[in-house]
Design an enzyme around this catalytic site. Sequence first.
Site, PDB file in Angstrom:
ATOM      1  N   GLY A  21     -12.573  68.597  -3.916  1.00 44.37           N
ATOM      2  CA  GLY A  21     -13.197  67.522  -4.695  1.00 44.37           C
ATOM      3  C   GLY A  21     -12.837  67.590  -6.171  1.00 44.37           C
ATOM      4  O   GLY A  21     -13.668  67.297  -7.024  1.00 44.37           O
ATOM      5  N   ALA A  24      -7.653  65.317  -7.775  1.00 49.42           N
ATOM      6  CA  ALA A  24      -6.738  64.923  -6.688  1.00 49.42           C
ATOM      7  C   ALA A  24      -7.520  64.493  -5.456  1.00 49.42           C
ATOM      8  O   ALA A  24      -7.215  63.474  -4.833  1.00 49.42           O
ATOM      9  CB  ALA A  24      -5.802  66.072  -6.352  1.00 49.42           C
ATOM     10  N   GLU A  58      -5.727  65.974 -18.872  1.00 47.74           N
ATOM     11  CA  GLU A  58      -6.454  64.917 -19.556  1.00 47.74           C
ATOM     12  C   GLU A  58      -5.583  63.776 -20.026  1.00 47.74           C
ATOM     13  O   GLU A  58      -6.044  62.910 -20.750  1.00 47.74           O
ATOM     14  CB  GLU A  58      -7.191  65.543 -20.755  1.00 47.74           C
ATOM     15  CG  GLU A  58      -8.097  66.681 -20.312  1.00 47.74           C
ATOM     16  CD  GLU A  58      -8.920  67.282 -21.425  1.00 47.74           C
ATOM     17  OE1 GLU A  58      -8.410  67.388 -22.542  1.00 47.74           O
ATOM     18  OE2 GLU A  58     -10.082  67.639 -21.154  1.00 47.74           O
ATOM     19  N   LYS A  87      -3.390  55.633 -24.627  1.00 40.78           N
ATOM     20  CA  LYS A  87      -2.238  56.493 -24.958  1.00 40.78           C
ATOM     21  C   LYS A  87      -0.976  55.634 -24.916  1.00 40.78           C
ATOM     22  O   LYS A  87      -0.661  55.060 -23.877  1.00 40.78           O
ATOM     23  CB  LYS A  87      -2.180  57.623 -23.918  1.00 40.78           C
ATOM     24  CG  LYS A  87      -0.897  58.423 -23.919  1.00 40.78           C
ATOM     25  CD  LYS A  87      -0.923  59.486 -22.816  1.00 40.78           C
ATOM     26  CE  LYS A  87       0.410  60.185 -22.667  1.00 40.78           C
ATOM     27  NZ  LYS A  87       0.430  61.126 -21.539  1.00 40.78           N
ATOM     28  N   THR A 352       2.361  64.397 -15.729  1.00 45.01           N
ATOM     29  CA  THR A 352       2.761  63.636 -14.543  1.00 45.01           C
ATOM     30  C   THR A 352       1.980  64.006 -13.273  1.00 45.01           C
ATOM     31  O   THR A 352       2.239  63.439 -12.216  1.00 45.01           O
ATOM     32  CB  THR A 352       4.259  63.879 -14.255  1.00 45.01           C
ATOM     33  OG1 THR A 352       4.493  65.292 -14.311  1.00 45.01           O
ATOM     34  CG2 THR A 352       5.134  63.159 -15.240  1.00 45.01           C
TER      35      THR A 352
HETATM   36  C1  LIG Z   1      -2.669  73.531 -18.286  1.00 41.64           C
HETATM   37  C2  LIG Z   1      -2.683  72.297 -17.445  1.00 41.64           C
HETATM   38  C3  LIG Z   1      -2.600  71.056 -18.049  1.00 41.64           C
HETATM   39  C4  LIG Z   1      -2.576  69.899 -17.264  1.00 41.64           C
HETATM   40  N1  LIG Z   1      -2.434  68.679 -17.869  1.00 41.64           N
HETATM   41  C5  LIG Z   1      -2.340  67.565 -17.108  1.00 41.64           C
HETATM   42  C6  LIG Z   1      -2.202  66.277 -17.699  1.00 41.64           C
HETATM   43  O1  LIG Z   1      -2.178  66.119 -18.911  1.00 41.64           O
HETATM   44  N2  LIG Z   1      -2.108  65.206 -16.869  1.00 41.64           N
HETATM   45  C7  LIG Z   1      -2.161  65.329 -15.513  1.00 41.64           C
HETATM   46  O2  LIG Z   1      -2.031  64.318 -14.807  1.00 41.64           O
HETATM   47  N3  LIG Z   1      -2.348  66.532 -14.940  1.00 41.64           N
HETATM   48  C8  LIG Z   1      -2.435  67.637 -15.688  1.00 41.64           C
HETATM   49  N4  LIG Z   1      -2.635  68.846 -15.092  1.00 41.64           N
HETATM   50  C9  LIG Z   1      -2.819  68.905 -13.639  1.00 41.64           C
HETATM   51  C10 LIG Z   1      -4.229  68.476 -13.278  1.00 41.64           C
HETATM   52  O3  LIG Z   1      -5.159  69.337 -13.874  1.00 41.64           O
HETATM   53  C11 LIG Z   1      -4.402  68.506 -11.768  1.00 41.64           C
HETATM   54  O4  LIG Z   1      -3.317  67.880 -11.157  1.00 41.64           O
HETATM   55  C12 LIG Z   1      -5.629  67.742 -11.368  1.00 41.64           C
HETATM   56  O5  LIG Z   1      -6.749  68.222 -12.040  1.00 41.64           O
HETATM   57  C13 LIG Z   1      -5.857  67.837  -9.888  1.00 41.64           C
HETATM   58  O6  LIG Z   1      -6.242  69.117  -9.523  1.00 41.64           O
HETATM   59  P1  LIG Z   1      -6.630  69.346  -8.011  1.00 41.64           P
HETATM   60  O7  LIG Z   1      -7.724  68.396  -7.654  1.00 41.64           O
HETATM   61  O8  LIG Z   1      -5.411  69.345  -7.194  1.00 41.64           O
HETATM   62  O9  LIG Z   1      -7.192  70.845  -7.974  1.00 41.64           O
HETATM   63  P2  LIG Z   1      -8.581  71.451  -8.500  1.00 41.64           P
HETATM   64  O10 LIG Z   1      -9.085  70.795  -9.711  1.00 41.64           O
HETATM   65  O11 LIG Z   1      -8.341  72.928  -8.549  1.00 41.64           O
HETATM   66  O12 LIG Z   1      -9.624  71.134  -7.339  1.00 41.64           O
HETATM   67  C14 LIG Z   1      -9.633  71.858  -6.136  1.00 41.64           C
HETATM   68  C15 LIG Z   1     -10.860  71.451  -5.326  1.00 41.64           C
HETATM   69  O13 LIG Z   1     -10.781  72.070  -4.064  1.00 41.64           O
HETATM   70  C16 LIG Z   1     -12.024  72.661  -3.751  1.00 41.64           C
HETATM   71  N5  LIG Z   1     -11.795  73.803  -2.868  1.00 41.64           N
HETATM   72  C17 LIG Z   1     -10.914  74.830  -3.051  1.00 41.64           C
HETATM   73  N6  LIG Z   1     -11.003  75.694  -2.024  1.00 41.64           N
HETATM   74  C18 LIG Z   1     -11.938  75.187  -1.181  1.00 41.64           C
HETATM   75  C19 LIG Z   1     -12.504  75.635   0.038  1.00 41.64           C
HETATM   76  N7  LIG Z   1     -12.110  76.796   0.605  1.00 41.64           N
HETATM   77  N8  LIG Z   1     -13.488  74.891   0.622  1.00 41.64           N
HETATM   78  C20 LIG Z   1     -13.888  73.728   0.049  1.00 41.64           C
HETATM   79  N9  LIG Z   1     -13.396  73.267  -1.092  1.00 41.64           N
HETATM   80  C21 LIG Z   1     -12.437  73.987  -1.707  1.00 41.64           C
HETATM   81  C22 LIG Z   1     -12.618  73.050  -5.086  1.00 41.64           C
HETATM   82  O14 LIG Z   1     -14.024  73.193  -5.014  1.00 41.64           O
HETATM   83  C23 LIG Z   1     -12.194  71.849  -5.935  1.00 41.64           C
HETATM   84  O15 LIG Z   1     -13.130  70.821  -5.758  1.00 41.64           O
HETATM   85  C24 LIG Z   1      -2.676  70.008 -15.851  1.00 41.64           C
HETATM   86  C25 LIG Z   1      -2.802  71.260 -15.251  1.00 41.64           C
HETATM   87  C26 LIG Z   1      -2.798  72.401 -16.029  1.00 41.64           C
HETATM   88  C27 LIG Z   1      -2.904  73.736 -15.346  1.00 41.64           C
END
Ligand SMILES: Cc1cc2nc3c(=O)[nH]c(=O)nc-3n(C[C@H](O)[C@H](O)[C@H](O)COP(=O)(O)OP(=O)(O)OC[C@H]3O[C@@H](n4cnc5c(N)ncnc54)[C@H](O)[C@@H]3O)c2cc1C
Length: 517
Positions: A21, A24, A58, A87, A352
Amino acid sequence: MFYPYLGTETMNNQIITVVGGGSAGWMTANLLHNQLHQHGFTIRVIESPSIGIIGVGEGSTPQLKVFFDMLGIAEQTWMPRCDATFKHGIRFNGWTDLVHPQYDHYFHPFPSNQDHNSGRYFLQQVHTMLAGYPAMPHPDLYFLTATLAQQNKTPAHEHPELQTNYGYHFDSAKLGQFLKTHGTQQGIQVITTTIDSIQHQANTIVSVTDEQGQIFNSDWFFDCTGFGGKLIQEALGTDFIHYTDNLFNDRAVAIPTRREEQELPQTTATALPCGWAWRIPLTSRIGNGYVYSSQYCTADEAEHVLRQHLNIDDKIPARHLSMKVGRLAQHWVGNTIAVGLAQGFIEPLEATALHLVQETVTQFIGAFTAGRFTTIYKEQFNDNINARFEGIRDYIVAHYACNQLTHARMSQKYASSNSRFHFDGKAVTIDTPRYWEDCREKVVTSENLQAVLACWERGGDLHQLLVDRKMQTYYPTLSWYTLLAGYRRFTHQQYQDNLQTQQIQAKLVELTQHFTC
Ligand SMILES: Cc1cc2nc3c(=O)[nH]c(=O)nc-3n(C[C@H](O)[C@H](O)[C@H](O)COP(=O)(O)OP(=O)(O)OC[C@H]3O[C@@H](n4cnc5c(N)ncnc54)[C@H](O)[C@@H]3O)c2cc1C
């Protein structure tokens, strides 16, 4: 992404489970619900109460506007709730070693229809310079969005004829929350629990089981569990292709600061000794962070340099993050599709990641519906997503390959010879290794990127090359010209102002009067 459309069948009561959650997971769930609910699919999100989200990310590309438009959510609704700002592009500060203040930065704009004529003239100036004659190929002078950013203007919604492309800055945690609220109101089911084990037969996941032993069966699974990739990597063992040789940065440290009075509608990416710092203005605060390579500096050194760059003491706590940079060999395996950090990550220089989330889910929906809800277009989908990852990666690698920084310049700026700093009770030696030289000399460049650089150097038809190699799909020709001219990749440096450039600038400034602050 061209999947032939074959039919409009409805599936009875098939369940799609999105595990994760974060941004993504909630973007994925909303898009799937929006497009597949009408075909009989129920969307369910499982998110952990104990595993947090990454909580950074962000900045967006203009694609995020398409996402909200698709969901029918107006800017006036979501932007205030996510502390969002507009932006116009990214300002690259200090990535060249040249001291002239006008040329040590450039702006990567989101090009718009207004740039047709001025953009063409920019290309002419570049080619004049490449041919060895004086010219004025500074990209900042030829794009409306670059001028809008300088003048602190927002997009002109009241003048559709002056529509420009723009992205957003936003609080990523609030964005996730907003999408969760919206999604659940639309009928997406949400279950708060932590998945402990995955049951699968070969490549097909049958169910996932939580820590309490509750079993969740599903027809399809989306792995949005972040860098760990609980389903697709841990359970299915899908190969991960690291980009370590192409991109050295694998860590980040983030520290928010107070918003200043006048913040320009742009992301700023400033070169630092072992990486670069982002500055992202939200309505409530400034997001800052230093993306760096752990091969070249420690976490303490990075935090110290970031504080020095921001001119702040150690009262505001810092967050340290690791980044796994690369991509899955396949994003769709059996009945599981990985999205977000679980599918891969290219470092955040061009913001991206959410763009890739949106692209992956949109392409999946196209392939899935065209294939009558089967896996028949799986290979085509995987090839398309992989090509997109490589295309974006190449553009980002070009920033590093073309930088003109030196160890000497960085030492002078950040750590005058052998200085020692006291940070967090520990003495930390700050010296700047040859990070930038190594980026220039040691990063592995793909065959496509080598071809781009060679074409530029001989003053060839870069647009045609990008089209022939389909690289234009990922970054348009004007973005490539902006990058290469922005790094002053010319064999001579005779910049010469001219009347037509001045007239273009005057016209762009005049146009900005139709935009509000
Ligand atoms: C330094 C940095 C800067 C960034 N800057 C940008 C930017 O400017 N623009 C941009 O588009 N993107 C950026 N990103 C990328 C962006 O942060 C991510 O692509 C975005 O937040 C999506 O993350 P996610 O949802 O894939 O993962 P996460 O935010 O890690 O979410 C993972 C989810 O999975 C759940 N989960 C994990 N394991 C389990 C389990 N076993 N059971 C149930 N639930 C589970 C967690 O609870 C959480 O809800 C950046 C990333 C980094 C590291």
